[in-house]
Design an enzyme around this catalytic site. Structure first.
Site, PDB file in Angstrom:
ATOM      1  N   GLU A  99      35.661   6.021 -84.409  1.00 29.50           N
ATOM      2  CA  GLU A  99      34.380   5.911 -83.720  1.00 29.50           C
ATOM      3  C   GLU A  99      33.835   7.317 -83.445  1.00 29.50           C
ATOM      4  O   GLU A  99      34.547   8.148 -82.862  1.00 29.50           O
ATOM      5  CB  GLU A  99      34.595   5.132 -82.411  1.00 29.50           C
ATOM      6  CG  GLU A  99      33.458   5.206 -81.423  1.00 29.50           C
ATOM      7  CD  GLU A  99      32.303   4.283 -81.767  1.00 29.50           C
ATOM      8  OE1 GLU A  99      32.388   3.547 -82.761  1.00 29.50           O
ATOM      9  OE2 GLU A  99      31.297   4.327 -81.041  1.00 29.50           O
ATOM     10  N   PHE A 150      42.181   4.098 -75.010  1.00 29.30           N
ATOM     11  CA  PHE A 150      41.351   3.305 -75.923  1.00 29.30           C
ATOM     12  C   PHE A 150      42.178   2.779 -77.091  1.00 29.30           C
ATOM     13  O   PHE A 150      41.735   1.918 -77.844  1.00 29.30           O
ATOM     14  CB  PHE A 150      40.192   4.132 -76.476  1.00 29.30           C
ATOM     15  CG  PHE A 150      39.178   4.566 -75.450  1.00 29.30           C
ATOM     16  CD1 PHE A 150      39.364   4.297 -74.100  1.00 29.30           C
ATOM     17  CD2 PHE A 150      38.024   5.240 -75.841  1.00 29.30           C
ATOM     18  CE1 PHE A 150      38.437   4.705 -73.156  1.00 29.30           C
ATOM     19  CE2 PHE A 150      37.090   5.655 -74.901  1.00 29.30           C
ATOM     20  CZ  PHE A 150      37.296   5.389 -73.565  1.00 29.30           C
ATOM     21  N   GLN A 168      39.727   7.502 -79.748  1.00 30.18           N
ATOM     22  CA  GLN A 168      38.927   8.469 -79.002  1.00 30.18           C
ATOM     23  C   GLN A 168      39.636   9.009 -77.754  1.00 30.18           C
ATOM     24  O   GLN A 168      39.567  10.199 -77.462  1.00 30.18           O
ATOM     25  CB  GLN A 168      37.601   7.826 -78.628  1.00 30.18           C
ATOM     26  CG  GLN A 168      36.530   8.804 -78.338  1.00 30.18           C
ATOM     27  CD  GLN A 168      35.167   8.154 -78.493  1.00 30.18           C
ATOM     28  OE1 GLN A 168      34.783   7.331 -77.663  1.00 30.18           O
ATOM     29  NE2 GLN A 168      34.457   8.490 -79.542  1.00 30.18           N
ATOM     30  N   LEU A 201      32.909   0.027 -83.411  1.00 26.18           N
ATOM     31  CA  LEU A 201      33.711   0.382 -82.239  1.00 26.18           C
ATOM     32  C   LEU A 201      34.793  -0.686 -82.038  1.00 26.18           C
ATOM     33  O   LEU A 201      34.579  -1.666 -81.340  1.00 26.18           O
ATOM     34  CB  LEU A 201      32.794   0.454 -81.017  1.00 26.18           C
ATOM     35  CG  LEU A 201      33.239   1.321 -79.844  1.00 26.18           C
ATOM     36  CD1 LEU A 201      32.137   1.378 -78.807  1.00 26.18           C
ATOM     37  CD2 LEU A 201      34.519   0.831 -79.214  1.00 26.18           C
ATOM     38  N   ALA A 202      35.928  -0.516 -82.661  1.00 22.59           N
ATOM     39  CA  ALA A 202      36.964  -1.550 -82.634  1.00 22.59           C
ATOM     40  C   ALA A 202      38.277  -0.928 -83.089  1.00 22.59           C
ATOM     41  O   ALA A 202      38.492  -0.726 -84.276  1.00 22.59           O
ATOM     42  CB  ALA A 202      36.574  -2.696 -83.548  1.00 22.59           C
ATOM     43  N   GLU A 203      39.145  -0.636 -82.143  1.00 23.89           N
ATOM     44  CA  GLU A 203      40.346   0.127 -82.484  1.00 23.89           C
ATOM     45  C   GLU A 203      41.313  -0.663 -83.365  1.00 23.89           C
ATOM     46  O   GLU A 203      41.939  -0.107 -84.263  1.00 23.89           O
ATOM     47  CB  GLU A 203      41.041   0.621 -81.209  1.00 23.89           C
ATOM     48  CG  GLU A 203      40.293   1.744 -80.493  1.00 23.89           C
ATOM     49  CD  GLU A 203      39.084   1.253 -79.715  1.00 23.89           C
ATOM     50  OE1 GLU A 203      38.951   0.018 -79.530  1.00 23.89           O
ATOM     51  OE2 GLU A 203      38.267   2.094 -79.291  1.00 23.89           O
ATOM     52  N   TYR A 255      44.908   1.107 -76.969  1.00 24.05           N
ATOM     53  CA  TYR A 255      45.707  -0.093 -76.698  1.00 24.05           C
ATOM     54  C   TYR A 255      45.276  -1.323 -77.506  1.00 24.05           C
ATOM     55  O   TYR A 255      46.144  -2.104 -77.902  1.00 24.05           O
ATOM     56  CB  TYR A 255      45.756  -0.391 -75.188  1.00 24.05           C
ATOM     57  CG  TYR A 255      46.329   0.757 -74.359  1.00 24.05           C
ATOM     58  CD1 TYR A 255      47.258   1.640 -74.915  1.00 24.05           C
ATOM     59  CD2 TYR A 255      45.949   0.979 -73.048  1.00 24.05           C
ATOM     60  CE1 TYR A 255      47.777   2.696 -74.182  1.00 24.05           C
ATOM     61  CE2 TYR A 255      46.472   2.034 -72.300  1.00 24.05           C
ATOM     62  CZ  TYR A 255      47.381   2.889 -72.881  1.00 24.05           C
ATOM     63  OH  TYR A 255      47.896   3.935 -72.164  1.00 24.05           O
ATOM     64  N   PRO A 256      43.998  -1.566 -77.742  1.00 21.11           N
ATOM     65  CA  PRO A 256      43.665  -2.732 -78.586  1.00 21.11           C
ATOM     66  C   PRO A 256      44.281  -2.663 -79.986  1.00 21.11           C
ATOM     67  O   PRO A 256      44.392  -3.677 -80.660  1.00 21.11           O
ATOM     68  CB  PRO A 256      42.126  -2.691 -78.664  1.00 21.11           C
ATOM     69  CG  PRO A 256      41.705  -1.908 -77.488  1.00 21.11           C
ATOM     70  CD  PRO A 256      42.792  -0.891 -77.255  1.00 21.11           C
ATOM     71  N   HIS A 272      41.062   7.594 -69.346  1.00 22.20           N
ATOM     72  CA  HIS A 272      40.827   8.762 -70.200  1.00 22.20           C
ATOM     73  C   HIS A 272      41.932   9.809 -70.099  1.00 22.20           C
ATOM     74  O   HIS A 272      41.775  10.911 -70.591  1.00 22.20           O
ATOM     75  CB  HIS A 272      39.483   9.418 -69.853  1.00 22.20           C
ATOM     76  CG  HIS A 272      38.292   8.614 -70.246  1.00 22.20           C
ATOM     77  ND1 HIS A 272      37.960   7.437 -69.636  1.00 22.20           N
ATOM     78  CD2 HIS A 272      37.356   8.798 -71.207  1.00 22.20           C
ATOM     79  CE1 HIS A 272      36.865   6.942 -70.181  1.00 22.20           C
ATOM     80  NE2 HIS A 272      36.475   7.743 -71.147  1.00 22.20           N
TER      81      HIS A 272
END
Lengths: 380, 349
Positions: B39, B96, B92, B68-70, B98-99, B139
């Protein structure tokens, strides 16, 4: 109060970010599942294709019943049968070119076998001697995937990579109705559409995610309708009509190969057997429902249509059955042989090179194995 | 050649962020199968600007802005790797990622093993990680233990500008998946550095003695990695005034773990403190302390101590300085290594 909030202040119209990227109408599936067998259009299907489909359907049914029997004999840890869904499996296994890739889920062993995989290798995962019994590159079949829908982004990535390399390769990814609820289903379809990747998604809607019926899985008009939200065409097809499934998939594959992007196909079918041999399907569905679907059997549908066109007679049916029996006999013989396993292989493929920690652990296991062999030697 | 950093061998000041960007650029130039995706990595050049200029130089097919989709980013990278590409994925921020864990744990880490070596996963997952930059919630996580606990993954974290370049080149060249933890708070740390010195590509799995002990009477090893290494170096300097002779080992790689370098150091010094930002309970320090104890018990003058972040969710930015192990906390631990003194019930680690 800011200037913009004052009455009569200048308010520019924002650029039209809301507008649709594509027209929705052409993406919508038909209201009813598409059928071919028994219709006038069926006359156009080549006799050779029908004969091939028939032979594979009959062999596929026998493969399913034999594998299920092997679970009862303790030769397979588990087998998720695709009895009743063979039309989807056979069409998926036959529709691709050699250079294309198939991405099966755990229930799709038959599709992999129809594509050319050794029937015993396809069962390795379910027997438990290794996680995947074949080299995925040999027949361009990805490993059978147990987590739901996670193989779909792989299909997208592979198809995307092939296109970047200039190869006209198509990926066909199989998923069940339950898998459409997973996040990876969404992300895969979205990536595929945005990247315009040459992928075909085949949802085998067999009515149940283990015990949960479709009505508790989704509130969508159909699973094929989900395609529209991603900007790809959705097709609804009778999943027991092998000619219809093959034709719809072939069109989608052609479209993908020609640069037309992904397609979502929902094949409406039914899982005649339980989820696996470990499941009791009588707890969540009545026999009457199963019987109604038995009457819509994919093999019977095809045989009726072929007999109408005089493409099949008793002799032809007998020949297909004999071929199926040979397949089953071979499977029985080879699956009854004990697997020869080397425990040292446990350390072989974790990394390209063993870490020092894995070297130590391999030495430990080696010593344990040697001690065991020594003990059993003393006993003799 | 015009790049952010000159291609000549002269050593010039560079930031870790520049070295990472240069590593990506050089890897892409050297091998057309290297693809960067994530992303904001394209037009924007990444929120930390690590991928700045790559899309322009190599095209959007090689440096791709994804949806936007890990899970989708890593899942498609798996398919790309299946077809012979070497994807370098950017997550990023630490939390972020974790998905994408299902893809990582169920597929990336085990595809080689599952397929008996037929399908390696040469994927590099870049994770800007750790605290100290005043980031809001989600973050600043130190998520290394999740990765360390998954067989099949390599886990590395650079602490210097030169290692940032070298380890990233090594990660991209590796035929196995590498979790590349980028210490966010060191992104703007500077060092004199040349991209072309060959000693700057260390093999993955090799620790380095960043500061040797000089043979003083009261000696100890500080074992650390990533953002805590500069803290340890500073503590080692400060400890001289207290009469301590401290050696600092920079692990560089958590998986594989360099037992040899670590244990050789502890055998020299007789004492060890593990320092990291991640939480102490169930954290990397427990594993490291256990390994050292198992291998060096008879050389130890004191138990291996841990200086870690507190066992709390990462704190809000205005409180993070109380959570992050600093020089004073390291020095306190070093003081407690004089084991003959005392160990009282309830004294905090």
């Amino acid at each position: 109060m800011t200037v913009l909030e004052q009455p009569g202040a200048y308010r520019p119209t924002p650029p039209p970010g809301w507008q649709p990227r594509v027209e929705a109408g052409p993406l919508l599936p038909d209201a009813e599942p598409y059928r071919l067998l028994g219709t006038a259009a069926a006359a156009g299907i080549s006799p050779d294709l029908l004969t091939r489909l028939h032979r594979e359907l009959v062999r596929g049914r026998r493969y399913n019943t034999q594998a299920t029997a092997l679970t009862r004999q303790g030769r397979l840890a588990v087998y998720p049968s695709s009895t009743g869904q063979e039309a989807c499996q056979v069409a998926a296994g036959l529709v691709l070119e050699d250079r294309d890739w198939l991405f099966p889920s755990y229930r799709d062993t038959l599709a992999a076998v129809v594509r050319g995989l050794d029937p015993v290798d396809a069962l390795t995962l379910l027997r438990g001697d290794w996680h995947s019994g074949y080299d995925p590159h040999a027949h361009r079949v990805a490993p059978l995937c147990t987590p739901l829908a996670t193989q779909l982004p792989h299909a997208v990535g592979l198809a995307h990579a092939a296109r970047l390399k200039g190869d006209d390769v198509v990926a066909l990814a199989l998923v069940g109705d339950g898998g459409t609820s997973e996040g990876d289903f969404h992300e895969a379809l979205n990536f595929a559409a945005v990247w315009h990747a040459p992928v075909v998604f085949l949802v085998q809607n067999n009515g149940f995610a283990i015990s949960v019926p479709l009505a508790k899985q989704t509130a969508a008009p159909s699973l094929a309708h989900k395609a529209v939200g991603y900007g790809m065409p959705g097709r609804l097809v009778d999943g027991n009509d092998v000619a219809a499934v093959h034709q719809v998939l072939a069109e989608a594959v052609r479209r993908a190969r020609g640069g037309g992007g992904p397609t979502l196909v929902e094949a409406v079918t039914y899982r005649i057997e339980a989820h696996t041999n470990a499941d009791d399907a009588t707890r969540y569905r009545p026999d009457s429902e199963v019987e109604a679907w038995r009457a819509h059997d994919p093999i019977a549908l095809l045989e009726d249509a072929m007999r109408d066109r005089r493409l099949l007679d008793d002799e032809g049916v007998q020949a297909a059955r004999e071929s199926a029996e040979r397949l089953a006999a071979d499977l029985r013989t080879r699956m009854h042989q004990d697997a020869v396993l080397d425990p040292m292989e446990l350390f072989e493929h974790v990394y390209a090179d063993r870490t020092s920690q894995l070297r130590e652990q391999a030495a430990q296991l080696r010593a344990e194995l040697d001690a065991e062999a020594g003990d059993s030697g003393k006993g003799e | 050649m015009t790049t952010a950093i000159g291609a000549d061998t002269a050593r010039k000041p560079a930031t870790m962020a520049q070295a990472l960007g240069r590593a990506l650029r050089d890897a892409m130039a050297a091998d057309p199968s290297v693809h960067v995706l994530g992303e904001d990595v394209g037009t924007l050049g990444g929120v930390f600007r690590i991928t700045d200029g790559l899309a322009k130089e190599f095209g959007e097919d090689r440096c791709t802005d994804t949806p936007l989709a890990e899970a989708g980013i890593l899942g498609t990278a798996v398919g790309m790797a299946m077809y012979g590409l070497r994807p370098v994925v950017e997550m990023q921020f630490d939390a972020f990622a974790y998905p994408s864990f299902e893809q990582l744990i169920s597929h990336v880490s085990r595809m080689r093993n599952r397929t008996r070596g037929a399908m390696p996963m040469p994927i590099t997952v870049r994770v800007p990680y750790g605290g100290g930059i005043g980031g809001v919630e989600h973050h600043s996580d130190s998520s290394e233990i999740y990765y360390m606990a998954t067989p099949g993954l390599h886990v590395v974290a650079p602490a210097t500008v030169a290692d940032a370049y070298g380890l990233l080149r090594a990660a991209i060249a590796s035929d196995d998946p590498v979790i590349f933890l980028e210490p966010k708070r060191l992104y703007w740390s500077k060092a004199d550095w040349s991209a072309d010195a060959p000693e700057q590509v260390p093999p993955i799995g090799r620790a380095v003695v960043r500061r040797p002990a000089t043979g003083g009477r009261r000696s100890a090893t500080l074992i650390s990695y990533g953002p805590s290494v500069p803290v340890c170096l500073e503590a080692a300097e400060a400890a001289r005034a207290e009469g301590w002779d401290l050696e600092v080992v920079d692990l560089r790689s958590l998986v594989p773990f360099d037992d040899d370098t670590v244990c050789a150091s502890v055998r020299r010094t007789g004492r060890a403190v593990v320092v990291h930002e991640a939480t102490g309970f169930g954290g990397p320090g427990g594993e490291i302390a256990a390994r050292v104890t198992e291998r060096c018990f008879h050389h130890l003058e004191a138990p291996v101590l841990r200086v870690a972040g507190f066992d709390i969710p990462y704190p809000p930015p205005m409180l993070e300085r109380h959570h992050l192990p600093g020089v004073d906390r390291v020095l306190d631990a070093v003081a407690r290594l004089q084991w003959e003194s005392e160990w009282t019930e309830g004294s905090a680690v």
